[in-house]
Design a protein around this motif. Structure first.
Motif, PDB file in Angstrom:
ATOM      1  N   GLY A 117      14.613  11.047  39.794  1.00 26.52           N
ATOM      2  CA  GLY A 117      13.857  10.212  38.870  1.00 26.52           C
ATOM      3  C   GLY A 117      12.403  10.658  38.842  1.00 26.52           C
ATOM      4  O   GLY A 117      11.866  11.142  39.847  1.00 26.52           O
ATOM      5  N   ARG A 146       9.409   7.116  32.105  1.00 23.77           N
ATOM      6  CA  ARG A 146      10.400   7.231  33.166  1.00 23.77           C
ATOM      7  C   ARG A 146      11.483   8.191  32.689  1.00 23.77           C
ATOM      8  O   ARG A 146      12.040   8.015  31.602  1.00 23.77           O
ATOM      9  CB  ARG A 146      11.034   5.859  33.483  1.00 23.77           C
ATOM     10  CG  ARG A 146      10.028   4.797  33.906  1.00 23.77           C
ATOM     11  CD  ARG A 146       9.450   5.068  35.285  1.00 23.77           C
ATOM     12  NE  ARG A 146       8.553   4.001  35.694  1.00 23.77           N
ATOM     13  CZ  ARG A 146       7.234   4.030  35.502  1.00 23.77           C
ATOM     14  NH1 ARG A 146       6.687   5.083  34.890  1.00 23.77           N
ATOM     15  NH2 ARG A 146       6.476   3.030  35.921  1.00 23.77           N
ATOM     16  N   CYS A 200       8.690   3.492  41.441  1.00 24.25           N
ATOM     17  CA  CYS A 200       7.861   3.896  40.313  1.00 24.25           C
ATOM     18  C   CYS A 200       6.468   4.235  40.804  1.00 24.25           C
ATOM     19  O   CYS A 200       6.000   3.698  41.798  1.00 24.25           O
ATOM     20  CB  CYS A 200       7.770   2.780  39.270  1.00 24.25           C
ATOM     21  SG  CYS A 200       9.355   2.309  38.564  1.00 24.25           S
ATOM     22  N   SER A 240       8.309   9.717  37.115  1.00 23.02           N
ATOM     23  CA  SER A 240       7.430   8.785  36.404  1.00 23.02           C
ATOM     24  C   SER A 240       6.101   9.465  36.112  1.00 23.02           C
ATOM     25  O   SER A 240       5.610  10.274  36.902  1.00 23.02           O
ATOM     26  CB  SER A 240       7.201   7.511  37.233  1.00 23.02           C
ATOM     27  OG  SER A 240       6.505   7.812  38.414  1.00 23.02           O
TER      28      SER A 240
END
Length: 331
Positions: free
Chosen positions: A27, A34, A3, A29
């Motif tokens: 992914g 998220r 993250c 952030s």
């Protein structure tokens, strides 16, 4: 998936690529948000890097120093966060009392390029996809220390490594032998490993039957175009730079690598470990298709298009796959 804190430019930070199923996912952030982008072969990708690259932190925690890290680092962490991340990993051998079941696997990446490794049984084959294993077979299952001991026995007795550099994997990925040859090499290694039962093989490790799993189709390596000699990509992104743009059409993916067909012809490999920690924004020249299910939202750094369009004059440094010199950027 790591993250990151919100970057200075207000864009998204890439949290890395994962393979929870048979499709790669990126992914993202931004502040407390998220998101996940499920990637599809044939779709376009496009983003621009802004500012400096910052440490992605460790174990879900942001870097307390907000340290700037080198663009060529595949770890994307400062020295302190890298130490913390490894200290709590299975590879550090600090989890001897781990009650979970682990599996030992034999992985094949190219001719003469095989390795042995372990992964948590609950993860299935995700670890094999994350490493870019073209073919593999399970060898055994049992407690962590038994799996680790088996891994060490095989390395010592058979001369099989536990790590193969990604650069070597890339150098052969575009020119792989046929499925039967791939399976035969895995089966041969399995047979040699099975002969070690009773000779250092821990009794608590249950041997699993040979079953070669081929992942060429999963990675899309059987469907990409062949614009380069032999159909193999010959260039890879060396690093991102402030203002640099990456844009192209996704034709294949393996491990952390995305194979992108770029404007002007050719396929370039982007190691997604190089994009973590950057503030990324969408490339305006990449037009989104109506179905945006694969992206976080219209402000996310990943844009989907058909075909992708690249802005003129914006580049990132490239390097020849196989140890050649640095090339001028295509993106």
């Amino acid at each position: 998936m790591t993250c990151g804190v919100r970057a200075a430019g207000g864009g998204w930070w890439c949290a890395g690529m994962r393979w929870p199923g048979h499709a790669p996912e990126l992914g993202w952030s931004r502040g407390g948000d998220r998101r996940v982008s499920v990637l599809a072969y044939g779709a376009g990708l496009g983003f621009r890097a802004l500012g400096e690259r910052h440490c992605v932190g460790a174990r879900g925690n942001v870097c307390p120093l907000e340290a700037v890290v080198p663009g060529r680092s595949t770890g994307g962490r400062c020295a302190e966060c890298a130490r913390l991340d490894r200290a709590h990993s299975v590879a550090a051998d600090t989890m001897a009392d781990d009650p979970r079941t682990y599996r030992v696997y034999l992985a094949w990446f190219g001719p003469g390029m095989v390795k042995v490794g372990i992964t948590g049984e609950e993860r299935g084959a995700a670890r094999l996809r994350e490493q870019g294993a073209v073919a593999f077979s399970w060898l055994g299952r049992g407690p962590l220390m038994a799996a680790r001991r088996t891994e060490e026995v095989l390395r010592a007795a058979l001369g099989v490594p536990d790590r193969i550099p990604y650069a070597r994997k890339r150098s052969v990925r575009g020119q792989l032998p046929g499925r039967e040859e791939r399976a035969a090499e895995v089966a041969g290694l399995y047979g040699r490993a099975a002969e070690l039962e009773g000779r250092g093989w821990p009794e608590s490790l249950e041997r699993l039957p040979l079953e070669v799993v081929d992942q060429v189709g999963v990675f899309g390596l059987d469907r990409g175009p062949a614009p380069e000699p032999g159909g193999a990509p010959v260039r890879a992104v060396r690093e991102l730079v402030d203002g640099g743009v990456v844009a192209g059409r996704l034709v294949a993916a393996a491990g952390p690598d995305l194979h992108l067909a770029v404007a002007g012809g050719g396929v370039v490999v982007l190691d997604t470990r190089l994009i973590t920690g950057w503030d990324l924004v969408a490339v305006p020249d990449v037009t989104a298709v109506p179905d945006m299910a694969a992206v976080p939202d219209m402000a996310a750094p990943l844009a989907v298009s058909a075909p992708a369009v690249v802005q003129d004059g914006v580049r990132v440094p490239l390097i020849d796959i196989g140890g050649g010199g640095v090339q001028g950027g295509l993106f």
